[in-house]
Motif scaffolding. Structure first.
Motif, mmCIF file in Angstrom:
data_model
loop_
_atom_site.group_PDB
_atom_site.id
_atom_site.type_symbol
_atom_site.label_atom_id
_atom_site.label_comp_id
_atom_site.label_asym_id
_atom_site.label_seq_id
_atom_site.Cartn_x
_atom_site.Cartn_y
_atom_site.Cartn_z
ATOM 1 N N LEU A 125 9.036 4.772 -1.624
ATOM 2 C CA LEU A 125 9.133 4.057 -0.348
ATOM 3 C C LEU A 125 8.007 3.045 -0.189
ATOM 4 O O LEU A 125 8.230 1.922 0.302
ATOM 5 C CB LEU A 125 9.091 5.061 0.816
ATOM 6 C CG LEU A 125 10.403 5.779 1.160
ATOM 7 C CD1 LEU A 125 10.171 6.824 2.239
ATOM 8 C CD2 LEU A 125 11.448 4.768 1.614
ATOM 9 N N TYR A 126 6.805 3.409 -0.595
ATOM 10 C CA TYR A 126 5.672 2.493 -0.494
ATOM 11 C C TYR A 126 5.920 1.259 -1.356
ATOM 12 O O TYR A 126 5.687 0.121 -0.911
ATOM 13 C CB TYR A 126 4.391 3.200 -0.931
ATOM 14 C CG TYR A 126 3.137 2.377 -0.726
ATOM 15 C CD1 TYR A 126 2.466 2.405 0.489
ATOM 16 C CD2 TYR A 126 2.629 1.577 -1.746
ATOM 17 C CE1 TYR A 126 1.315 1.649 0.689
ATOM 18 C CE2 TYR A 126 1.483 0.816 -1.555
ATOM 19 C CZ TYR A 126 0.826 0.862 -0.350
ATOM 20 O OH TYR A 126 -0.305 0.101 -0.155
ATOM 21 N N ALA A 127 6.394 1.471 -2.571
ATOM 22 C CA ALA A 127 6.683 0.338 -3.463
ATOM 23 C C ALA A 127 7.784 -0.540 -2.885
ATOM 24 O O ALA A 127 7.729 -1.778 -2.990
ATOM 25 C CB ALA A 127 7.083 0.851 -4.842
ATOM 26 N N HIS A 128 8.770 0.090 -2.230
ATOM 27 C CA HIS A 128 9.878 -0.664 -1.650
ATOM 28 C C HIS A 128 9.412 -1.524 -0.471
ATOM 29 O O HIS A 128 9.711 -2.725 -0.400
ATOM 30 C CB HIS A 128 10.972 0.302 -1.189
ATOM 31 C CG HIS A 128 12.069 -0.336 -0.392
ATOM 32 N ND1 HIS A 128 13.024 -1.156 -0.963
ATOM 33 C CD2 HIS A 128 12.363 -0.293 0.943
ATOM 34 C CE1 HIS A 128 13.854 -1.591 -0.037
ATOM 35 N NE2 HIS A 128 13.470 -1.073 1.128
ATOM 36 N N HIS A 129 8.687 -0.909 0.459
ATOM 37 C CA HIS A 129 8.264 -1.645 1.655
ATOM 38 C C HIS A 129 7.186 -2.692 1.350
ATOM 39 O O HIS A 129 7.104 -3.711 2.036
ATOM 40 C CB HIS A 129 7.752 -0.662 2.717
ATOM 41 C CG HIS A 129 8.833 0.184 3.320
ATOM 42 N ND1 HIS A 129 9.983 -0.344 3.869
ATOM 43 C CD2 HIS A 129 8.934 1.537 3.475
ATOM 44 C CE1 HIS A 129 10.753 0.633 4.321
ATOM 45 N NE2 HIS A 129 10.132 1.786 4.093
ATOM 46 N N LYS A 130 6.392 -2.461 0.315
ATOM 47 C CA LYS A 130 5.377 -3.449 -0.075
ATOM 48 C C LYS A 130 5.936 -4.502 -1.023
ATOM 49 O O LYS A 130 5.243 -5.454 -1.389
ATOM 50 C CB LYS A 130 4.196 -2.742 -0.762
ATOM 51 C CG LYS A 130 3.347 -1.897 0.172
ATOM 52 C CD LYS A 130 2.303 -2.728 0.918
ATOM 53 C CE LYS A 130 1.163 -3.111 0.002
ATOM 54 N NZ LYS A 130 0.031 -3.723 0.751
ATOM 55 N N LYS A 131 7.212 -4.288 -1.419
ATOM 56 C CA LYS A 131 7.888 -5.211 -2.344
ATOM 57 C C LYS A 131 7.075 -5.388 -3.640
ATOM 58 O O LYS A 131 6.848 -6.513 -4.109
ATOM 59 C CB LYS A 131 8.135 -6.568 -1.677
ATOM 60 C CG LYS A 131 9.096 -6.489 -0.494
ATOM 61 C CD LYS A 131 9.320 -7.849 0.141
ATOM 62 C CE LYS A 131 10.409 -7.814 1.183
ATOM 63 N NZ LYS A 131 10.171 -6.792 2.250
ATOM 64 N N LEU A 132 6.651 -4.260 -4.197
ATOM 65 C CA LEU A 132 5.853 -4.295 -5.411
ATOM 66 C C LEU A 132 6.731 -4.552 -6.631
ATOM 67 O O LEU A 132 7.901 -4.164 -6.673
ATOM 68 C CB LEU A 132 5.095 -2.972 -5.585
ATOM 69 C CG LEU A 132 4.112 -2.594 -4.469
ATOM 70 C CD1 LEU A 132 3.401 -1.285 -4.815
ATOM 71 C CD2 LEU A 132 3.084 -3.700 -4.262
ATOM 72 N N ASP A 133 6.147 -5.182 -7.617
ATOM 73 C CA ASP A 133 6.823 -5.514 -8.866
ATOM 74 C C ASP A 133 6.543 -4.393 -9.872
ATOM 75 O O ASP A 133 5.426 -4.250 -10.357
ATOM 76 C CB ASP A 133 6.277 -6.858 -9.386
ATOM 77 C CG ASP A 133 6.921 -7.281 -10.693
ATOM 78 O OD1 ASP A 133 7.918 -6.657 -11.104
ATOM 79 O OD2 ASP A 133 6.412 -8.238 -11.312
#
Length: 395
Positions: A197-205
């Protein structure tokens, strides 16, 4: 505050609390982030950069990647790591199996097959991280292991009956006097779902493809079991982690001497983020079990004298109080961390597992390359004539 932003804030605060309560870092410390390009290491790099700037940790962060040599997987994920290095403004160091061991994982799998290959990769990667950190002059490596990973490791060690390894697997900080490099797991108490979820909301690559060789890994079976347990009991993952921490307290101090909190633990050894509240009772239980085992060793067999026999059975079949010596509790094998006699890196044996595996690989490697020097020219000409004769004979 929007729900997504609220979640990001809570997640970062929890990681900060873990770092502070466990005293993972020292100001001015150079820290290598084990970066694979996957979600865990990408989130770890992002959150450490954010917290380092927000709370002024004073850390010098570096990305350290291991190239196992898996075409179609690691070469693609390393491209993600290179983009992350640019996005986060961090230097990147890549260390390859081929330059360290003379083998890529593709070559290892071709040699040993797909079953058991993850053992080679795991052993090599752990040492490769130490070697990469040493190359950079860094003494602290952080990895993206999350709560799910730790729970899987606990389950695997329980199924193997490997109690000594349990202590190292459950500690948030591991170090040894035999190695200058220590490791820590800032995401130890974060669920895998939270990381996604953190990677999704931060739009991480990040790179999300699974390793092409991992379906055969034993860890996959432990992961499936834990996921099934989580469906029935949502708190199962942290419950297993906590149980692993408590069971690690059963390990005698000399076995867990390789686990050190540094500045993380308090005077009673209850630090390292283990949240251990039963250490005293567990230690007492260990002493009681040891005493019972010692008492069992002192028990003797008693045989009736001929005068005391009331039956006509021969002497050899006289009744005994113990037909067999009672089996005591399984003894814990002592492990003392030291240095490998060959490579000098951390090992609990005279020869480390990496060197042992390499020895087996190199013994079975065919010697196809023939290098001929000037002084061997005459001999090589003779060899060529012999080969030509064989070809003619075969024709």
């Amino acid at each position: 505050m929007p729900p997504a932003q609220c979640f990001l804030s809570v997640f970062e605060n929890e990681i900060h609390e873990t770092i502070v309560s466990s005293r993972l870092f020292q100001r001015g410390e150079r820290v290598a982030i084990g970066a694979s390009g996957g979600k865990d290491s990408t989130v770890l790099a992002s959150v450490l950069k954010t917290l380092n700037e927000r709370h002024d940790y004073g850390l010098d962060l570096v990305l350290l990647s291991i190239d196992e040599g898996i075409k179609g997987y690691r070469d693609d994920s390393l491209e993600t790591v290179k983009r992350n290095a640019t996005q986060y403004g961090m230097p990147l160091e890549i260390v390859g199996y081929d330059q360290l061991y003379g083998w890529t994982m593709d070559q290892v799998v071709a040699q040993v097959g797909k079953k058991g290959n993850c053992t080679y990769c795991g052993v090599f990667r752990r040492q490769a991280l130490d070697r990469g950190a040493s190359k950079l002059g860094i003494k602290h490596v952080v990895t993206g292991h999350n709560a799910d990973d730790v729970a899987e490791t606990v389950m695997m060690n329980l199924l193997r009956g490997d109690l000594p390894r349990l202590a190292r697997a459950t500690s948030i900080v591991t170090s040894s006097a035999a190695s200058e490099t220590k490791r820590s797991k800032p995401l130890k108490y974060a669920y895998e779902k939270e990381i996604v979820l953190y990677a999704h909301h931060k739009k991480l690559d990040y790179f999300s493809t699974e390793c092409i060789y991992s379906p055969e890994a034993f860890r996959g079976s432990a992961r499936t079991l834990i996921k099934d347990l989580e469906k029935i009991r949502p708190s199962s993952i942290l419950d297993i982690v906590k149980s692993g921490e408590d069971m690690a307290a059963l390990v005698p101090s000399e076995l867990s001497s390789s686990v050190s909190c540094g500045a993380a633990g308090d005077e009673e050894g209850n630090g390292c983020g283990t949240r251990n509240t039963t250490g005293g009772s567990m230690a007492q239980m260990e002493r009681d079990l040891a005493a019972n085992e010692a008492a069992a060793d002192r028990e003797t067999e008693i045989e009736l004298t001929p005068e005391a026999r009331t039956d006509s059975r021969p002497k050899t079949s006289a009744p005994k109080i113990h037909d067999k010596k009672p089996k005591g509790r399984r003894k814990i094998v002592k492990q003392v961390m030291g240095q490998c006699e060959r490579c000098g890196y951390l090992s609990s044996q005279k020869i480390c597992k990496a060197c042992s595996l390499l020895e087996g690989l190199n013994k079975s490697r065919p010697r196809n390359n023939i290098e001929v020097g000037i002084e061997d020219e005459e001999g090589s000409t003779t060899l060529m004539r012999q080969v030509a004769d064989l070809v003619i004979s075969a024709g």
